[in-house]
Enzyme design. Structure first.
Site, mmCIF file in Angstrom:
data_model
loop_
_atom_site.group_PDB
_atom_site.id
_atom_site.type_symbol
_atom_site.label_atom_id
_atom_site.label_comp_id
_atom_site.label_asym_id
_atom_site.label_seq_id
_atom_site.Cartn_x
_atom_site.Cartn_y
_atom_site.Cartn_z
ATOM 1 N N LYS A 106 73.518 -20.201 6.420
ATOM 2 C CA LYS A 106 72.699 -21.417 6.448
ATOM 3 C C LYS A 106 73.628 -22.602 6.613
ATOM 4 O O LYS A 106 74.799 -22.547 6.209
ATOM 5 C CB LYS A 106 71.923 -21.573 5.128
ATOM 6 C CG LYS A 106 70.725 -22.461 5.250
ATOM 7 C CD LYS A 106 69.577 -21.713 5.885
ATOM 8 C CE LYS A 106 68.315 -22.528 5.987
ATOM 9 N NZ LYS A 106 67.183 -21.715 6.433
ATOM 10 N N GLY A 218 52.849 -29.420 4.126
ATOM 11 C CA GLY A 218 53.896 -29.552 5.144
ATOM 12 C C GLY A 218 53.276 -29.334 6.507
ATOM 13 O O GLY A 218 52.692 -28.275 6.774
ATOM 14 N N GLY A 220 54.942 -29.707 9.545
ATOM 15 C CA GLY A 220 56.018 -29.735 10.526
ATOM 16 C C GLY A 220 55.875 -28.536 11.437
ATOM 17 O O GLY A 220 54.769 -28.035 11.664
ATOM 18 N N ASN A 221 56.982 -28.030 11.910
ATOM 19 C CA ASN A 221 56.945 -26.899 12.824
ATOM 20 C C ASN A 221 56.155 -25.721 12.239
ATOM 21 O O ASN A 221 55.211 -25.230 12.843
ATOM 22 C CB ASN A 221 58.395 -26.491 13.153
ATOM 23 C CG ASN A 221 58.450 -25.255 14.014
ATOM 24 O OD1 ASN A 221 58.143 -24.160 13.547
ATOM 25 N ND2 ASN A 221 58.778 -25.399 15.265
ATOM 26 N N GLY A 223 54.251 -25.447 9.340
ATOM 27 C CA GLY A 223 52.905 -25.743 8.843
ATOM 28 C C GLY A 223 51.903 -25.913 9.974
ATOM 29 O O GLY A 223 50.793 -25.359 9.922
ATOM 30 N N TYR A 224 52.293 -26.630 10.998
ATOM 31 C CA TYR A 224 51.368 -26.872 12.117
ATOM 32 C C TYR A 224 50.997 -25.550 12.814
ATOM 33 O O TYR A 224 49.825 -25.264 13.051
ATOM 34 C CB TYR A 224 51.988 -27.853 13.124
ATOM 35 C CG TYR A 224 51.201 -27.914 14.417
ATOM 36 C CD1 TYR A 224 49.947 -28.509 14.455
ATOM 37 C CD2 TYR A 224 51.695 -27.329 15.589
ATOM 38 C CE1 TYR A 224 49.196 -28.535 15.625
ATOM 39 C CE2 TYR A 224 50.958 -27.352 16.770
ATOM 40 C CZ TYR A 224 49.703 -27.951 16.774
ATOM 41 O OH TYR A 224 48.962 -27.963 17.931
HETATM 42 P P1 NAD Z 1 59.936 -29.521 9.617
HETATM 43 O O1 NAD Z 1 60.986 -30.522 9.400
HETATM 44 O O2 NAD Z 1 59.427 -29.278 10.989
HETATM 45 O O3 NAD Z 1 58.655 -29.900 8.714
HETATM 46 C C1 NAD Z 1 58.733 -30.143 7.344
HETATM 47 C C2 NAD Z 1 57.400 -30.737 6.919
HETATM 48 O O4 NAD Z 1 57.400 -30.901 5.506
HETATM 49 C C3 NAD Z 1 57.135 -32.124 7.508
HETATM 50 O O5 NAD Z 1 55.754 -32.224 7.840
HETATM 51 C C4 NAD Z 1 57.450 -33.065 6.346
HETATM 52 O O6 NAD Z 1 56.747 -34.293 6.437
HETATM 53 C C5 NAD Z 1 56.975 -32.225 5.191
HETATM 54 N N1 NAD Z 1 57.544 -32.610 3.916
HETATM 55 C C6 NAD Z 1 58.832 -32.987 3.646
HETATM 56 N N2 NAD Z 1 58.929 -33.305 2.338
HETATM 57 C C7 NAD Z 1 57.703 -33.084 1.802
HETATM 58 C C8 NAD Z 1 57.175 -33.228 0.499
HETATM 59 N N3 NAD Z 1 57.942 -33.650 -0.509
HETATM 60 N N4 NAD Z 1 55.872 -32.905 0.299
HETATM 61 C C9 NAD Z 1 55.107 -32.475 1.325
HETATM 62 N N5 NAD Z 1 55.530 -32.339 2.586
HETATM 63 C C10 NAD Z 1 56.829 -32.649 2.804
HETATM 64 O O7 NAD Z 1 60.470 -28.172 8.932
HETATM 65 P P2 NAD Z 1 59.998 -26.685 9.212
HETATM 66 O O8 NAD Z 1 60.900 -26.105 10.212
HETATM 67 O O9 NAD Z 1 58.522 -26.658 9.409
HETATM 68 O O10 NAD Z 1 60.374 -25.993 7.818
HETATM 69 C C11 NAD Z 1 59.486 -26.028 6.691
HETATM 70 C C12 NAD Z 1 59.929 -24.971 5.692
HETATM 71 O O11 NAD Z 1 59.896 -23.688 6.321
HETATM 72 C C13 NAD Z 1 61.346 -25.121 5.141
HETATM 73 O O12 NAD Z 1 61.366 -24.669 3.796
HETATM 74 C C14 NAD Z 1 62.163 -24.182 6.006
HETATM 75 O O13 NAD Z 1 63.345 -23.738 5.363
HETATM 76 C C15 NAD Z 1 61.160 -23.057 6.171
HETATM 77 N N6 NAD Z 1 61.413 -22.191 7.333
HETATM 78 C C16 NAD Z 1 61.438 -22.706 8.593
HETATM 79 C C17 NAD Z 1 61.642 -21.848 9.672
HETATM 80 C C18 NAD Z 1 61.583 -22.339 11.101
HETATM 81 O O14 NAD Z 1 61.595 -21.499 12.011
HETATM 82 N N7 NAD Z 1 61.502 -23.628 11.358
HETATM 83 C C19 NAD Z 1 61.876 -20.481 9.451
HETATM 84 C C20 NAD Z 1 61.841 -19.990 8.155
HETATM 85 C C21 NAD Z 1 61.606 -20.861 7.098
#
Ligand code: NAD
Length: 416
Positions: A106, A218, A220-221, A223-224
């Protein structure tokens, strides 16, 4: 354990639990408690106003006995070496559970990316890569996106690595734009993978998915795309949130329209037809399925007994504290743990790497079918082990991940 734990104390406690259940050799347990390599660098860049910005960059490589190190890079203020170490450990177990030939790593840069311009972010990314380049590579360590990094960040990583090597190396990073060797379906893979697990879990729990209500923290990527995939299988997304707050509509909301609203206004709040609520309210919303997809430590002993969902699918890494875990289990809430629920991202990252190494490009349909096969197998393996061990899914997932890595160490032996 008290609630004031760090991500690392939780990860170490999880490893200890798996080690006890597996009756693991104490030496191997000790080996897996430490990362193989931990790098900290100072990233110094010229800011747009001429001043110098100094940021701490981290890359932790946990274990690579099953294949090269693999793991995302997040840009986040106050990120610590301990947190990145914990996340690298989770990656090792996750890749083993998904049964893909990678170890865990990481990375993180301690920065509020919202405060930097695109040019500053590009300079930061390139400088960070240049400082750790000798430890990266398609057969050494392959980064991917995580919080506040995206396909553009990965393109800069690929270009910097390639420029320093003197030839293009698309297989050095995953989650790239499709134009430069990215895989179809990578962006949506983590969210889609979460919903594949939800489908399997719902079947085991006799939960009807048609019109089942879903709340997602959430947007973001992950959640959406989880919201879009949930809609596709007939669920009703009733609440979503971002760092600015949450929205709720018991009749369901359209994630695509919410995203358009967020892109225009910078927030999910004040979306037509929804009421504004807080992130705390979202977690306690009446729903069938709760998907934390933002941050660590969101479901704690303070709110666990107020969670009303029947199923919790951990899209984020580490959203539930150990005490909350216990509380949810006692309440009969099924929890799909992070190392299983969100392994779709690294699985399609693996597909991308394979396509790059073989100079192939698979269709979206091929990628999605292969993803579903992998996710279903991973879920079914963990579920079967949880039934056999009469344990919760997290314990079973940890036993599976740690067990597979420990077996690789045993077979390889120690050199010299
Ligand atoms: P991202 O940056 O695209 O989105 C993060 C989202 O969380 C945003 O909408 C942001 O506004 C929101 N957020 C941030 N702080 C917050 C809070 N205190 N309360 C509520 N919402 C909050 O990130 P992502 O890639 O969607 O990652 C989200 C989670 O998923 C992380 O824990 C990441 O480690 C995990 N993850 C991501 C991937 C991936 O492929 N992107 C893979 C495995 C795990």
């Amino acid at each position: 354990m008290a609630e004031e734990h760090t991500a690392l104390t939780v990860a170490l406690a999880q490893l200890k639990l798996a080690a006890q259940k597996l009756e693991l050799n104490s030496g191997i347990h000790k080996m897996l408690s430490q990362p193989k390599r931990s790098i900290s660098v100072s990233i110094d860049i010229r800011l747009d106003n001429g001043a110098i910005g100094v940021y701490n960059g981290i890359r932790v490589q946990h274990w690579d006995v099953r294949g090269p190190f693999k793991g995302g890079i997040r840009y986040y203020p106050n990120i610590t070496q301990d947190e990145v170490t914990a996340l690298s450990m989770l990656m090792t177990w996750k890749c083993a559970i998904a049964d893909i030939p990678y170890g865990g790593a990481k990375g993180g840069v301690c920065v509020d990316s919202k405060k930097l311009s695109k040019h500053e972010l590009e300079r930061l990314t390139r400088r960070y890569v240049s400082l750790i380049v000798e430890y990266l590579g398609p057969h050494r360590d392959i980064p991917a996106p995580d919080m506040y990094t995206d396909a553009q960040t990965m393109a800069w990583i690929m270009d910097t690595y390639s420029q320093l090597k003197g030839y293009m190396v698309p297989e050095c990073v995953t989650g790239k734009p499709v134009e430069v060797g990215g895989s179809e379906g990578r962006t949506e893979a983590t969210g889609r993978g979460v919903i594949h697990c939800v489908k399997e879990a719902a079947q085991n729990k006799n939960l009807k998915l048609k019109n089942a209500t879903v709340a997602i923290q959430g947007f973001g990527n992950v959640g959406y795309h989880a919201a879009v995939a949930a809609n596709e299988i007939g669920c009703k997304v009733v609440a979503v949130s971002d760092s600015t707050g949450a929205i709720c509509n018991p009749n369901g909301l359209n994630p695509v329209a919410v995203l358009a609203h967020k892109e225009k206004t910078g927030t999910v709040q004040n979306f037509k037809g929804c009421i504004n609520i807080t992130n705390e309210d979202l977690l306690e919303t009446e729903c069938d399925i709760l998907i934390p997809a933002a941050m660590e430590n969101q479901i704690t002993c303070k709110n666990a007994d107020k969670i009303r969902a029947k199923l919790v699918a951990e899209a984020a890494n580490g959203p539930t504290t150990p005490e909350a875990d216990k509380c949810l289990h006692e309440k009969g809430i099924v929890l799909i743990p992070d190392i299983l629920a969100n392994c779709g991202g690294v699985t399609v990252s693996y597909f991308e790497w394979v396509q790059n190494l073989t100079r192939e490009h698979w269709t979206l349909q091929e990628v999605n079918e292969k993803l579903e096969t992998k996710m279903t197998k991973a879920f079914d393996d963990v579920y079967a082990l949880s039934q056999k061990e009469k344990s919760d899914m997290r314990t079973a997932a940890l036993m599976m991940g740690v067990g597979r890595v420990a077996n690789a160490i045993k077979v390889l032996g120690l050199w010299p």
